[in-house]
Write a protein that holds these residues in place. Sequence first.
Motif, PDB file in Angstrom:
ATOM      1  N   LEU A   1       0.815  -1.218   0.000  1.00 11.82           N
ATOM      2  CA  LEU A   1       0.000   0.000   0.000  1.00 11.82           C
ATOM      3  C   LEU A   1       0.850   1.269   0.000  1.00 11.82           C
ATOM      4  CD1 LEU A   1      -2.889   1.113   0.088  1.00 11.82           C
ATOM      5  CD2 LEU A   1      -2.767   1.032   2.590  1.00 11.82           C
ATOM      6  N   TYR A   2       1.925   1.269   0.796  1.00  9.89           N
ATOM      7  CA  TYR A   2       2.700   2.502   0.986  1.00  9.89           C
ATOM      8  C   TYR A   2       4.093   2.463   0.353  1.00  9.89           C
ATOM      9  CZ  TYR A   2      -0.977   3.643   4.303  1.00  9.89           C
ATOM     10  OH  TYR A   2      -2.184   3.914   4.879  1.00  9.89           O
TER      11      TYR A   2
ATOM     12  N   VAL B   1      -2.382   8.226  -1.198  1.00 11.81           N
ATOM     13  CA  VAL B   1      -3.083   6.944  -1.277  1.00 11.81           C
ATOM     14  C   VAL B   1      -4.386   7.068  -0.490  1.00 11.81           C
ATOM     15  CG1 VAL B   1      -2.986   4.491  -0.754  1.00 11.81           C
ATOM     16  CG2 VAL B   1      -0.894   5.703  -1.420  1.00 11.81           C
ATOM     17  N   PRO B   2      -5.551   6.894  -1.123  1.00 16.43           N
ATOM     18  CA  PRO B   2      -6.813   6.964  -0.374  1.00 16.43           C
ATOM     19  C   PRO B   2      -7.031   5.683   0.439  1.00 16.43           C
ATOM     20  CG  PRO B   2      -7.251   6.460  -2.680  1.00 16.43           C
ATOM     21  CD  PRO B   2      -5.772   6.663  -2.574  1.00 16.43           C
ATOM     22  N   VAL B   3      -7.312   5.820   1.741  1.00 16.09           N
ATOM     23  CA  VAL B   3      -7.518   4.659   2.613  1.00 16.09           C
ATOM     24  C   VAL B   3      -8.661   4.942   3.582  1.00 16.09           C
ATOM     25  CG1 VAL B   3      -5.104   3.933   2.508  1.00 16.09           C
ATOM     26  CG2 VAL B   3      -5.849   5.458   4.349  1.00 16.09           C
ATOM     27  N   TYR B   4      -9.202   3.839   4.111  1.00 15.21           N
ATOM     28  CA  TYR B   4     -10.091   3.950   5.269  1.00 15.21           C
ATOM     29  C   TYR B   4      -9.273   3.460   6.448  1.00 15.21           C
ATOM     30  CZ  TYR B   4     -14.084   3.642   8.361  1.00 15.21           C
ATOM     31  OH  TYR B   4     -14.951   3.824   9.415  1.00 15.21           O
ATOM     32  N   SER B   5      -9.064   4.314   7.452  1.00 19.60           N
ATOM     33  CA  SER B   5      -8.113   4.031   8.533  1.00 19.60           C
ATOM     34  C   SER B   5      -8.825   3.926   9.880  1.00 19.60           C
ATOM     35  CB  SER B   5      -7.048   5.139   8.598  1.00 19.60           C
ATOM     36  OG  SER B   5      -6.040   4.816   9.523  1.00 19.60           O
ATOM     37  N   SER B   6      -8.512   2.815  10.609  1.00 15.51           N
ATOM     38  CA  SER B   6      -9.009   2.614  11.977  1.00 15.51           C
ATOM     39  C   SER B   6      -7.813   2.431  12.903  1.00 15.51           C
ATOM     40  CB  SER B   6      -9.909   1.370  12.043  1.00 15.51           C
ATOM     41  OG  SER B   6     -11.020   1.506  11.188  1.00 15.51           O
TER      42      SER B   6
ATOM     43  N   VAL C   1      -5.074   0.145  11.188  1.00 12.20           N
ATOM     44  CA  VAL C   1      -5.602  -0.817  10.215  1.00 12.20           C
ATOM     45  C   VAL C   1      -6.156  -0.015   9.033  1.00 12.20           C
ATOM     46  CG1 VAL C   1      -7.211  -2.707   9.809  1.00 12.20           C
ATOM     47  CG2 VAL C   1      -6.190  -2.390  12.085  1.00 12.20           C
ATOM     48  N   ASP C   2      -5.448  -0.103   7.896  1.00  9.54           N
ATOM     49  CA  ASP C   2      -5.788   0.716   6.727  1.00  9.54           C
ATOM     50  C   ASP C   2      -6.256  -0.169   5.578  1.00  9.54           C
ATOM     51  OD1 ASP C   2      -4.929   2.877   8.185  1.00  9.54           O
ATOM     52  OD2 ASP C   2      -2.921   2.894   7.278  1.00  9.54           O
ATOM     53  N   ILE C   3      -7.355   0.202   4.966  1.00  8.14           N
ATOM     54  CA  ILE C   3      -7.885  -0.516   3.799  1.00  8.14           C
ATOM     55  C   ILE C   3      -7.859   0.435   2.604  1.00  8.14           C
ATOM     56  CG2 ILE C   3      -9.891  -1.686   2.816  1.00  8.14           C
ATOM     57  CD1 ILE C   3     -10.734  -2.377   5.672  1.00  8.14           C
ATOM     58  N   SER C   4      -7.255  -0.014   1.542  1.00  8.36           N
ATOM     59  CA  SER C   4      -7.135   0.846   0.358  1.00  8.36           C
ATOM     60  C   SER C   4      -8.506   1.161  -0.235  1.00  8.36           C
ATOM     61  CB  SER C   4      -6.274   0.160  -0.706  1.00  8.36           C
ATOM     62  OG  SER C   4      -6.284   0.917  -1.906  1.00  8.36           O
ATOM     63  N   LEU C   5      -8.693   2.426  -0.589  1.00  4.31           N
ATOM     64  CA  LEU C   5      -9.925   2.863  -1.261  1.00  4.31           C
ATOM     65  C   LEU C   5      -9.667   3.221  -2.732  1.00  4.31           C
ATOM     66  CD1 LEU C   5     -11.509   5.146   1.500  1.00  4.31           C
ATOM     67  CD2 LEU C   5     -12.031   2.759   0.986  1.00  4.31           C
ATOM     68  N   GLU C   6      -8.518   2.737  -3.253  1.00  2.44           N
ATOM     69  CA  GLU C   6      -8.137   3.097  -4.619  1.00  2.44           C
ATOM     70  C   GLU C   6      -9.196   2.665  -5.624  1.00  2.44           C
ATOM     71  OE1 GLU C   6      -5.814   5.194  -7.101  1.00  2.44           O
ATOM     72  OE2 GLU C   6      -5.245   4.834  -5.016  1.00  2.44           O
ATOM     73  N   GLU C   7      -9.652   1.407  -5.503  1.00  2.00           N
ATOM     74  CA  GLU C   7     -10.653   0.915  -6.450  1.00  2.00           C
ATOM     75  C   GLU C   7     -11.970   1.659  -6.284  1.00  2.00           C
ATOM     76  OE1 GLU C   7     -10.202  -1.141  -8.970  1.00  2.00           O
ATOM     77  OE2 GLU C   7      -8.084  -1.105  -8.396  1.00  2.00           O
TER      78      GLU C   7
END
Length: 583
Positions: A62-63, A117-122, A138-144
């Motif tokens: 991701l990074y 990088v767009p992510v949803y971060s917790s 805990v990061d989930i990519s929001l690219e798609e």
Amino acid sequence: MPEKQTLNMQGSSATRKERSQSFLDRSERKFHELIESLPMVAVQGYNRNREVIYWNEASRRLYGYTREEAQGKLLEDLIIPDSMRDGVIKAHTDWLERNVGIPSEELELKHKEGHLVPVYSSHVMIKQDTGECEMYCVDISLEEQKKARAELHRNAFFDDLTELPNRRFMEAELTVRLAEASRLKREVAVVFIDMDNFKLINDTLGHHQGDKLLKAVSDVLKKEIRGADLLSRFGGDEFVLLLFDFDGPEGIHELLRRLIDALDRGFTIDGDYFQVTASFGVSLFPDNGTTSAELMGNADAAMYQAKETGKNSVCFYTPDINDRLTHYQDITTLLRRAIASDTLQLYFQPQIDLVNGGMDSCEALLRCFNEHGQAVSPADFIPVAEKSGLIHRIGNWVIEAACRQLKAWQGTALGHMRIDINLSGRQLNNPRLADEILETLQRHGLTTSQLGLELTENEVFGSDNGQIRQLERLKRSGVHISIDDFGTGYSSLVYLRKLPVCSIKIDRSFLHHAMSNDSDMAIMKAMITVGHTLGLTVVVEGVETEEQDILVKNLGCDLAQGFLYATPRPAAQMPAFLAELNA
């Protein structure tokens, strides 16, 4: 308590601690194995100083940083954009010292290569009350998802073919800009652009080539407009241009003249050269409207006025344009209703044989009445029928109605009568016109000699080979063909000799002026001589006085038509007229 028992208890306690520690170690290993195995979930661990203590493989993808590159580095030095740096440090401190949690949210964090990088971060805090506290992100990519959103936005607000903003985007933008212009006391111009005769290109070459040409046109328009202007594809072959900074109408006209010149250079598509033009209609805020709907409607009306005045031009909106458009729409609605309800009518005006005084034939004249029973002038509704395309349906109705009337007259004193109907140049474009006329005559059990067709001079002299072949076929079949309003167009006498016509009708204006003007008298004599020399019947229109009747007889005209002999009348009155004429 015995020493042995005490030792056993101590041993049991130590064993439990060992087992407990072993369980925790296994749990931690399983936890690490679990988060390592999640390919789409990036997990990073940080100590209380925000130094990396854990970095899984998904974080590398991701990074961009490997585990070795990230280990021990500060959170804010790795993935936090400069604009967020101070806020992240404060949020982490507040969580440690004041127990203020960091909310989960969508963020744009920094990649090793510098892009966001767009992510949803917790965030999760472990062992918060000890010196060994750890924070896990805990990061989930929001690219798609971001790409999908961008695609949805593009589909909703941009045109696939031209990649220009579409109608929805343009209307929303115009509303915003009008509010701004109203606040700042500025002008806005709305320009409606419509390609001239583009339907002909589509019909001739197909929509695939038409789309390529539209794309090329849009590219040229985009290149010529200024950076502050907004060009959109409104639909079909229509574009809308919004101008926000211009030096009065003169500045607008100069810009649009540049667009006209750019289009005038033409386009080459797949080896084929196309010459295209466009008509431009302009409305101004606030002079011509204060809402997007008003401005768009008025720019559209101005564009239609530009087409009426010759196309390939610019027309600025004026109130009388709107009056003409309203009139056009009212007449169009009236005609559509009349066609649907079969309430159009044919009136008949006799054509008199100047030798024996009898009725040779009659011209069928179309009449349309409004909801109050008042007649609408043909000078009003015929041009509207031509422009709206209704002329084809009306023309078919006239052919059918004339044949019905001829059938009704069979077996009466009018049974020998020929009805001449007016044919539009647009009808002549129909490749099946001859077939349809002959089929209609046959269906009603009529002979071809019972029907005549009248075309104006400009229409028949502008016919192409295919149209002339249709006229030739009709004439060979026995249909009478006449040139109406002869002398008012740009005819060639050589061309007249080659045309499949039976008669010419001299326009009423020549007769009117011949009574007092020697030049018109000479022209009228010449036309009669030419017509007879070519073996054509000569008909003169507009005979209204006894003096005119004497003149046309002395000049040798064959037939005459006019109010002196009879006004146009319904079919029901024709038997009485014929009886009176023959009395």
